[in-house]
Design a protein around this motif. Sequence first.
Motif, mmCIF file in Angstrom:
data_model
loop_
_atom_site.group_PDB
_atom_site.id
_atom_site.type_symbol
_atom_site.label_atom_id
_atom_site.label_comp_id
_atom_site.label_asym_id
_atom_site.label_seq_id
_atom_site.Cartn_x
_atom_site.Cartn_y
_atom_site.Cartn_z
ATOM 1 N N GLN A 73 47.417 -50.494 15.329
ATOM 2 C CA GLN A 73 47.780 -51.562 16.256
ATOM 3 C C GLN A 73 47.472 -51.099 17.670
ATOM 4 O OE1 GLN A 73 51.714 -53.156 15.718
ATOM 5 N NE2 GLN A 73 51.734 -54.114 17.733
ATOM 6 N N ALA A 74 46.674 -51.866 18.382
ATOM 7 C CA ALA A 74 46.219 -51.458 19.707
ATOM 8 C C ALA A 74 47.104 -51.997 20.831
ATOM 9 C CB ALA A 74 44.785 -51.909 19.929
ATOM 10 N N THR A 75 47.705 -53.164 20.640
ATOM 11 C CA THR A 75 48.560 -53.748 21.672
ATOM 12 C C THR A 75 49.922 -54.063 21.090
ATOM 13 O OG1 THR A 75 47.701 -55.964 21.176
ATOM 14 C CG2 THR A 75 46.631 -54.749 22.965
ATOM 15 N N HIS A 83 43.786 -62.030 23.442
ATOM 16 C CA HIS A 83 42.371 -61.936 23.816
ATOM 17 C C HIS A 83 41.957 -60.491 24.026
ATOM 18 C CE1 HIS A 83 42.326 -66.248 24.173
ATOM 19 N NE2 HIS A 83 43.315 -66.211 25.043
ATOM 20 N N GLY A 84 40.906 -60.085 23.322
ATOM 21 C CA GLY A 84 40.378 -58.740 23.483
ATOM 22 C C GLY A 84 38.951 -58.662 22.992
ATOM 23 N N THR A 85 38.276 -57.570 23.332
ATOM 24 C CA THR A 85 36.905 -57.348 22.882
ATOM 25 C C THR A 85 36.611 -55.865 22.910
ATOM 26 O OG1 THR A 85 34.621 -58.120 23.152
ATOM 27 C CG2 THR A 85 35.805 -57.521 25.159
ATOM 28 N N LEU A 86 35.493 -55.469 22.300
ATOM 29 C CA LEU A 86 35.043 -54.087 22.278
ATOM 30 C C LEU A 86 33.881 -53.895 23.238
ATOM 31 C CD1 LEU A 86 35.003 -53.406 18.433
ATOM 32 C CD2 LEU A 86 36.546 -52.338 20.076
ATOM 33 N N SER A 87 33.805 -52.739 23.856
ATOM 34 C CA SER A 87 32.613 -52.397 24.623
ATOM 35 C C SER A 87 31.453 -52.197 23.658
ATOM 36 C CB SER A 87 32.857 -51.127 25.439
ATOM 37 O OG SER A 87 33.177 -50.031 24.584
ATOM 38 N N TRP A 95 41.424 -55.765 26.772
ATOM 39 C CA TRP A 95 42.343 -56.849 26.437
ATOM 40 C C TRP A 95 42.912 -57.450 27.713
ATOM 41 C CZ3 TRP A 95 47.627 -56.292 27.611
ATOM 42 C CH2 TRP A 95 48.053 -54.996 27.909
ATOM 43 N N PHE A 96 43.227 -58.745 27.630
ATOM 44 C CA PHE A 96 43.681 -59.452 28.831
ATOM 45 C C PHE A 96 45.200 -59.443 28.901
ATOM 46 C CE2 PHE A 96 44.625 -63.070 31.591
ATOM 47 C CZ PHE A 96 43.776 -62.778 32.659
ATOM 48 N N ASP A 98 48.374 -60.873 30.611
ATOM 49 C CA ASP A 98 49.031 -61.880 31.433
ATOM 50 C C ASP A 98 50.541 -61.614 31.399
ATOM 51 O OD1 ASP A 98 49.727 -62.648 28.905
ATOM 52 O OD2 ASP A 98 49.129 -64.735 29.129
ATOM 53 N N THR A 99 51.308 -62.547 31.963
ATOM 54 C CA THR A 99 52.758 -62.391 32.005
ATOM 55 C C THR A 99 53.405 -63.459 31.145
ATOM 56 O OG1 THR A 99 52.625 -61.525 34.267
ATOM 57 C CG2 THR A 99 54.784 -62.262 33.499
ATOM 58 N N ASP A 100 53.851 -63.073 29.965
ATOM 59 C CA ASP A 100 54.612 -63.970 29.085
ATOM 60 C C ASP A 100 53.921 -65.304 28.852
ATOM 61 O OD1 ASP A 100 56.604 -62.086 28.735
ATOM 62 O OD2 ASP A 100 57.731 -62.766 30.475
ATOM 63 N N GLY A 101 52.608 -65.258 28.659
ATOM 64 C CA GLY A 101 51.881 -66.459 28.271
ATOM 65 C C GLY A 101 51.382 -67.318 29.408
ATOM 66 N N ASP A 102 51.483 -66.845 30.663
ATOM 67 C CA ASP A 102 51.029 -67.693 31.773
ATOM 68 C C ASP A 102 49.518 -67.651 31.985
ATOM 69 O OD1 ASP A 102 50.647 -65.213 32.938
ATOM 70 O OD2 ASP A 102 51.963 -65.582 34.657
ATOM 71 N N GLU A 103 48.804 -66.784 31.261
ATOM 72 C CA GLU A 103 47.349 -66.698 31.258
ATOM 73 C C GLU A 103 46.764 -66.244 32.587
ATOM 74 O OE1 GLU A 103 45.285 -69.874 29.128
ATOM 75 O OE2 GLU A 103 47.248 -70.613 28.477
ATOM 76 N N PHE A 104 47.601 -65.758 33.492
ATOM 77 C CA PHE A 104 47.165 -65.277 34.800
ATOM 78 C C PHE A 104 47.369 -63.770 34.815
ATOM 79 C CE2 PHE A 104 47.440 -64.492 39.364
ATOM 80 C CZ PHE A 104 46.475 -65.339 39.877
ATOM 81 N N GLY A 105 46.284 -63.017 34.979
ATOM 82 C CA GLY A 105 46.459 -61.575 34.910
ATOM 83 C C GLY A 105 45.162 -60.832 35.127
ATOM 84 N N VAL A 106 45.084 -59.627 34.538
ATOM 85 C CA VAL A 106 43.935 -58.744 34.712
ATOM 86 C C VAL A 106 43.542 -58.169 33.354
ATOM 87 C CG1 VAL A 106 44.570 -58.119 37.069
ATOM 88 C CG2 VAL A 106 45.396 -56.722 35.153
ATOM 89 N N TRP A 107 42.310 -57.644 33.295
ATOM 90 C CA TRP A 107 41.848 -56.960 32.101
ATOM 91 C C TRP A 107 42.336 -55.518 32.099
ATOM 92 C CZ3 TRP A 107 39.666 -59.233 27.988
ATOM 93 C CH2 TRP A 107 39.110 -60.511 28.157
ATOM 94 N N GLN A 108 42.816 -55.082 30.943
ATOM 95 C CA GLN A 108 43.168 -53.689 30.710
ATOM 96 C C GLN A 108 42.229 -53.125 29.651
ATOM 97 O OE1 GLN A 108 45.364 -52.326 32.756
ATOM 98 N NE2 GLN A 108 47.466 -52.776 32.111
#
Length: 613
Positions: A73-75, A83-87, A95-96, A98-108
Motif C-alpha cells: 500500500q503506497a498511500t 489519483h496517482g501515476t508512475l514515472s 499522487w495528488f 488534496d484536503t479531505d476531498g476538496d481536490e485542491f492541492g499539490v503533487w507528492q
Amino acid sequence: MTDPAGRNPEPRPGGAPGRDPGTAPAWEQRFLAPRVSLPQWALHAPARSLFVSNATGTFELYAWDRATGAQRQATSRPNGTAHGTLSPDGEWIWWFADTDGDEFGVWQRQPFGGGPDEPAVPGLPPGYPAGLALGRDGTAVVGRMTEEEGTTIHVARPGAEPVEIYRHRQSGGVGDLSQDGLLLAIEHTEHGDAMHSAIRVTRLDGSPVAELDDTKGGTEELGLAVLGFAPVEGDSRLLIGHQRRGRWEPAVWDPLTGEETDLGLELPGDVGARWFPDGSGLLIDHSHHARDELWRYAFEGRRLSRVTTPPGTIGGATARPDGSTEYLWSSAAEPPRVLSTSGRTVLDPPGLKAPPSLPVADVWVEGPGGKVHALVQRPAEGEGPFPTVFDIHGGPTWHDSDAFAAGPAAWLDHGFAVVRVNYRGSTGYGREWTDALRHRVGLIELEDIAAVRAHLVDTGLADPARLVLTGGSWGGYLTLLGIGTQPESWTVGVAAVPVADYVTAYHDEMEALKAMDRTLLGGTPEEVPERWAASSPLTYVDRVRVPVYISAGVNDPRCPIRQIDNYVARLAERGVEHEVYRFDAGHGSLVVEERIKQVAQEIRFARRHLGLD
C-alpha cells in the motif's frame, strides 16, 4: 472519452476492516468485497505497476512489482487517495494530495519501493489538477487551475525551480509529453467553448510548434482530445481523438510535418485508442449502445482485428509489451475482473467475492429528440408494476452502461426495479446527441427521462404511485430539478451531492466547471439570467411536493455546500418533508463504510415514504 464537465462521481470500490463481511447482506457485500483497478505500468519498467484498491476499506494506491509478486500500500489517508501515476522509469509514484476531498492541492511523490513522501514539484503553489506529463529524464509538466490565474502549465526539471510556460483564463491542461521530451501537447479552450477543445503542440519553453483546431472554419464546433504521443524515442506522431464524422474516433497527427492519418474505422458509436508499446499499432476501444469491445489496429496493412472479450463494459485496457492485452471487465450481473487475453486473471484480490446481481434489458423509447436508450433491471421476484428507481447518471457528458454497480444492485435487492436513462447529453451515441445539451440545460434531459417513465408505466413495469427519482452529482441536480418541474411524476426524490441553486453553485465551484457552465448556458448568470433561472432547481422549489433526501460533502468543489444549504432552507420554510445528510469529504466518499451508510439511508428514506416498511 473522459467526462469534461466533471460532475460525475467516480465508481467507488468496496472493502472494509473491522467486521466480518461474510455476515453482511448481499447488497453490502458488493461494496465490501475487495476490488482493484486496471494496473497501469511504467513504460520503461513494465514489471512495475500501480493500481487502486479498497482492500483496507478506503480507496488507496498500491505498488506492485510483477517480477517478485510483491505488493504494498503506497498511500494511506483518512478519506482516501484517488489519483496517482508512475514515472516512465518506474522509480517514483506520483499522487495528488488534496484536503479531505476538496481536490485542491499539490503533487507528492515517493520511491516505488517505499519511503517517505516528498513534494513532487517544490515551489509550485496548490491548485486544481489540470494534467500531468512525466519525462524519462525526470522532467515534469504540471497543469493547474485556480480562480485567480485560470489555467497555468509549468515545466519542472530536476534540481530547478518550476517555470511557467502557459497561462490562460479559459480551461485547459496538459495532454502529453513526447518520448524525447521535446514536444508538449496541450488541450485548450481559448475560443471559449469548454465542451470542444483544440490542441496546441509547443516546445518546453512554451514556443509554439503546431495547432490543430476543429472549432474554426465551420458551422459546427468540433472537439479534439489528446490521446498520447507515440511511445518511441524520436517519434513525433500524436494520437488524437476527433469528432469530424459525428462521433469520437482516433487519428494520428504529426505536428512537425502536419501529416494526418485517418484510420477509417467503420465502427458505430464512439471509438478511442491507445498505442501499442512499440508504436506499430493501436489498441482500439469501441463503445456502442452501453457496451464495449476491443480491437487491435496495425499500421502495416491497416489491419483491424477483434480482441475477444465477454459482452459487457470495459473500464480500461492496455497493451502489454509481451503482446497481450489486459482489461478491466464487468457486466451488470457480474462483478469486475482484471483479465488478460493470455487467458489468465491479472489481479484477483483475496477475501470476500462480490455476489452477482441481475442483468440489464435494453429499452428504446421515442423521445422529443430521438430514440432514448435506457437500461432496465427487474427484481428477481414478483410481477410488475414494481416500485421503481430512476437512477440518473452524472456528468452530464457520461453514460450508463452494462457494468457492475453496487448502488443499483442494492435497490434491486430491496425489491425495486431500476431504470438508468442515457438522456441527451450522454456520451456514446454520437456528437449530436451529446451536444444537444445547450441553453435549456436540465430541462432537455428531463424530457427524455419523462418519455422513458411514461413508457415503463404504460407497459406495466413501473408503479406510477411508487417512483423514486435519484442520482448523484449531475444526476442529483436532475433529481431536484425533476421533482420541481415534474411534481406529479415522482413520489420521492433522493439527491446525492447535487447542484441545487445553480447561480450560487457557479460562484463557488472550481474553475473548470465555471467554464463548462458558461458553455452550456451560453454565458454567465449576469449575462443570461433567464437561462440560469430556468435551469436552477431553486427556481422550482415552491412546486416540490414529495419527500426529499439530500446528501452533501462539506468539502465538495464541484457541487459546493452553500448552494445546497440555500435550497434546504427553502424546503424548510415551506414545510416540505426532507432529510439532509452532510459528510466530511468532497464529491462523494472514498470510504466504503461511509458509502454503505449513505446507500442504506437513501433506501430507508425511500421505502418509508413509499409505505414499504
